[in-house]
Design an enzyme around this catalytic site. Structure first.
Site, PDB file in Angstrom:
ATOM      1  N   HIS A 261      -1.917  11.684  32.669  1.00  0.00           N
ATOM      2  CA  HIS A 261      -3.288  12.133  32.901  1.00  0.00           C
ATOM      3  C   HIS A 261      -3.304  13.655  32.865  1.00  0.00           C
ATOM      4  CE1 HIS A 261      -7.143  12.808  34.782  1.00  0.00           C
ATOM      5  NE2 HIS A 261      -7.398  11.509  34.753  1.00  0.00           N
TER       6      HIS A 261
ATOM      7  N   GLU B 141     -11.900  12.673  36.273  1.00  0.00           N
ATOM      8  CA  GLU B 141     -12.408  12.985  34.946  1.00  0.00           C
ATOM      9  C   GLU B 141     -13.898  13.337  34.983  1.00  0.00           C
ATOM     10  OE1 GLU B 141      -9.924  11.594  31.656  1.00  0.00           O
ATOM     11  OE2 GLU B 141     -11.343   9.968  31.846  1.00  0.00           O
TER      12      GLU B 141
ATOM     13  N   ARG C 188     -14.907  17.001  34.595  1.00  0.00           N
ATOM     14  CA  ARG C 188     -15.127  17.488  33.221  1.00  0.00           C
ATOM     15  C   ARG C 188     -16.393  16.873  32.626  1.00  0.00           C
ATOM     16  NH1 ARG C 188     -10.070  15.544  30.692  1.00  0.00           N
ATOM     17  NH2 ARG C 188      -9.685  14.648  32.732  1.00  0.00           N
TER      18      ARG C 188
ATOM     19  N   ARG D 202      -7.160  11.238  26.861  1.00  0.00           N
ATOM     20  CA  ARG D 202      -6.177  11.794  27.792  1.00  0.00           C
ATOM     21  C   ARG D 202      -4.883  12.233  27.112  1.00  0.00           C
ATOM     22  NH1 ARG D 202      -7.030   7.450  32.745  1.00  0.00           N
ATOM     23  NH2 ARG D 202      -8.908   8.459  33.544  1.00  0.00           N
TER      24      ARG D 202
ATOM     25  N   HIS E  47       0.480   8.430  35.110  1.00  0.00           N
ATOM     26  CA  HIS E  47      -0.738   7.857  35.663  1.00  0.00           C
ATOM     27  C   HIS E  47      -0.817   6.343  35.588  1.00  0.00           C
ATOM     28  CE1 HIS E  47      -4.711   7.857  37.178  1.00  0.00           C
ATOM     29  NE2 HIS E  47      -5.286   7.521  36.055  1.00  0.00           N
ATOM     30  N   HIS E  48      -0.521   5.772  34.449  1.00  0.00           N
ATOM     31  CA  HIS E  48      -0.857   4.343  34.272  1.00  0.00           C
ATOM     32  C   HIS E  48       0.082   3.710  33.255  1.00  0.00           C
ATOM     33  CE1 HIS E  48      -4.070   1.146  34.502  1.00  0.00           C
ATOM     34  NE2 HIS E  48      -3.493   0.796  33.367  1.00  0.00           N
TER      35      HIS E  48
ATOM     36  N   ARG F  35      -5.520   4.770  27.266  1.00  0.00           N
ATOM     37  CA  ARG F  35      -6.581   4.125  28.041  1.00  0.00           C
ATOM     38  C   ARG F  35      -7.707   5.119  28.294  1.00  0.00           C
ATOM     39  NH1 ARG F  35      -7.989   3.864  33.314  1.00  0.00           N
ATOM     40  NH2 ARG F  35      -6.182   5.042  34.012  1.00  0.00           N
TER      41      ARG F  35
END
Ligand code: ADP
Length: 446
Positions: A242, A255, A258, A279, A381-382, A421
């Site tokens: 991220h 997010e 932004r 990302r 992050h994921h 993602r």
């Protein structure tokens, strides 16, 4: 014989909680949830953007035109066409239904915004614009409690138990003892692996030493358990980083900051990329800047519109000044350069100039007055890869056959997001597929 249940759900993030509620409401009342940590909610607690969904009643009420096909297209595009089109279509087609389902449970997500990688407002947040996880988790936990579905806290699933080909239980460590819980079906909802640096490096050697936004229980147990009974894992090297993580505290800067107008400037006070891009691209661009970081910079309007910012500020993460020059001094960049950067950005909205970096989304001119900046860099992050599933959330083996008795939902599954993602798609994924797996299992056992 020991304890036995119709369904054992492993993990109390958004996916596991949704699964237990949906199974219960379809008549499967002998359900238990296991949580290895002392708190519920997993990484879902930290989810900040919102829940992406299309053709929702809230979009319609607010005059936002969207379609399930556009949502699916933008999800596949965001993942550079490496996501599973059928799972993506299933997620998008069922997203509005999941928004209604949550609303019925008292989790109302009617404040709609943009995140990177979407062309229309589709990211659904709580009414007051606060981080979605902090509304979603307590709402789902309350629904679990209303139904008297037991949650075993500090109960760690260690192994899946098999009888022949079928999964028939879970070996757990609970209150200092190892016991087996019998189950007609087991739902893995164990989330990701971001807090297991060895496993991260196993799949992605280049991510050695990265900070993580994940909670300490995100150690990838579900992947190990699934693999040990023959489930296939797909795209495990697709670990999303991220772009806006405050490094000292590993805090993810939402997010929506932004999306609400903030820009990213480098240590010279210059913008360098379309902040609303995906990302992976924003992260890569950041790493190319001097020092490999950026200042997420915004004005008072952004500060006021995003509830999370006051929390970042309280934690001491926000630099500030009463003017551009004062902020520039606080973050040690040249004031004239920062002013020129902001003027050029403002021109996109006020005089319709084309942004040199191609930003078209969330362009909102800075007002005069207070200015703020948070120092950010990429963080783990994921896990976008994971257990291969079909539309019934059945865990599949390498030949594509379901493993009897084993289901999976949420971050532990793979293939939906492909190699990138979109922010807000995880909450859609866990809710749609969490609800779905509960219903599917109830039907299968009826
Ligand atoms: P998702 O977004 O897919 O719901 P989360 O990260 O929000 O995933 O939640 C996963 C939950 O599963 C976390 O609360 C985590 O602590 C829990 N968990 C992970 N591994 C185990 C395990 N072996 N036994 C019990 N709970 C687990």
């Amino acid at each position: 014989a020991g304890e036995s249940y119709d369904v054992v759900v492993i993990g109390t993030g958004g996916a596991g909680l949704s699964a237990a509620i949906a199974a219960y409401d379809k008549g499967l009342t002998n359900v238990v949830l296991l949580e290895k940590m002392g708190v519920n909610g997993g990484n879902t607690n930290y989810s900040s953007s919102g829940m992406n969904a299309s053709e929702t009643k809230f979009q319609k009420e607010q005059g936002i035109e969207d379609s399930n096909d556009l949502f699916a297209q933008e999800t596949l595009d965001g993942g550079h066409n490496t996501g599973d089109p059928e799972l993506v279509k299933f997620m998008c087609d069922n997203s509005a239904g999941a928004i209604d389902w949550l609303d019925g449970l008292g989790v109302t997500l009617d404040n709609i915004t943009l995140t990177g990688g979407m062309s229309v407002k589709r990211c659904h947040r709580p009414t007051d614009g606060s981080a979605v996880g902090l509304t979603l988790v307590p709402g789902l936990v309350a629904a679990v409690e209303e139904r008297n579905i037991p949650i075993k806290m500090n109960c760690e699933a260690k192994e899946l138990v098999k009888d022949g080909d079928a999964v028939t239980g879970v070996k757990v460590k609970f209150e200092g003892k190892e016991t087996v819980l019998g189950a007609k079906a087991v739902i893995l909802a164990t989330g990701g692996l971001g807090s297991n640096p060895d496993m991260v490096v196993q799949y992605r050697p280049d991510l050695k030493g990265y900070v993580t936004t994940n909670q300490p229980g995100a150690t990838g147990d579900g992947y190990t358990m699934a693999e040990s009974v023959g489930a296939e894992l797909v795209q495990m090297d697709q670990i999303q980083i991220h772009p806006t993580v405050e490094q000292e505290s590993s805090t993810l800067i939402a997010e929506g900051v932004r999306g609400g107008g903030a820009i990213l400037v480098n240590s010279e006070g210059k913008r360098f990329f379309d902040e609303m891009s995906t990302r992976d691209k924003v992260s890569a661009a950041e790493l190319e800047q001097p020092g490999g970081f950026a200042w997420c910079t915004f004005d008072q309007q952004v500060y006021d519109a995003n509830k999370a910012i006051a929390k970042y500020d309280k934690s001491g993460l926000v630099q500030k000044g009463a003017s551009v020059a004062e902020l520039a001094a606080a973050i040690d960049v040249d004031p004239a350069t920062l002013q020129a950067t902001i003027d050029a950005y403002n021109a996109i909205t006020t005089s319709g100039a084309t942004d040199e970096f191609g930003r078209t989304e969330g362009c909102i001119a800075f007002a005069d007055g207070n200015m703020y900046a948070i120092k950010v860099a990429p963080g783990i992050h994921h896990e976008m890869g994971g257990v291969k599933i079909n539309e019934k959330n059945e865990a599949l083996d390498a030949s594509g056959n379901p493993i009897p008795g084993l289901y999976a939902a949420g971050e532990v599954t793979g293939g939906i997001h492909g190699n990138n993602r979109i922010g807000g798609n995880a909450v859609c994924d866990i809710t749609v597929f969490g609800k779905n797996v509960g219903e599917v299992v109830a039907e299968a056992l009826a």
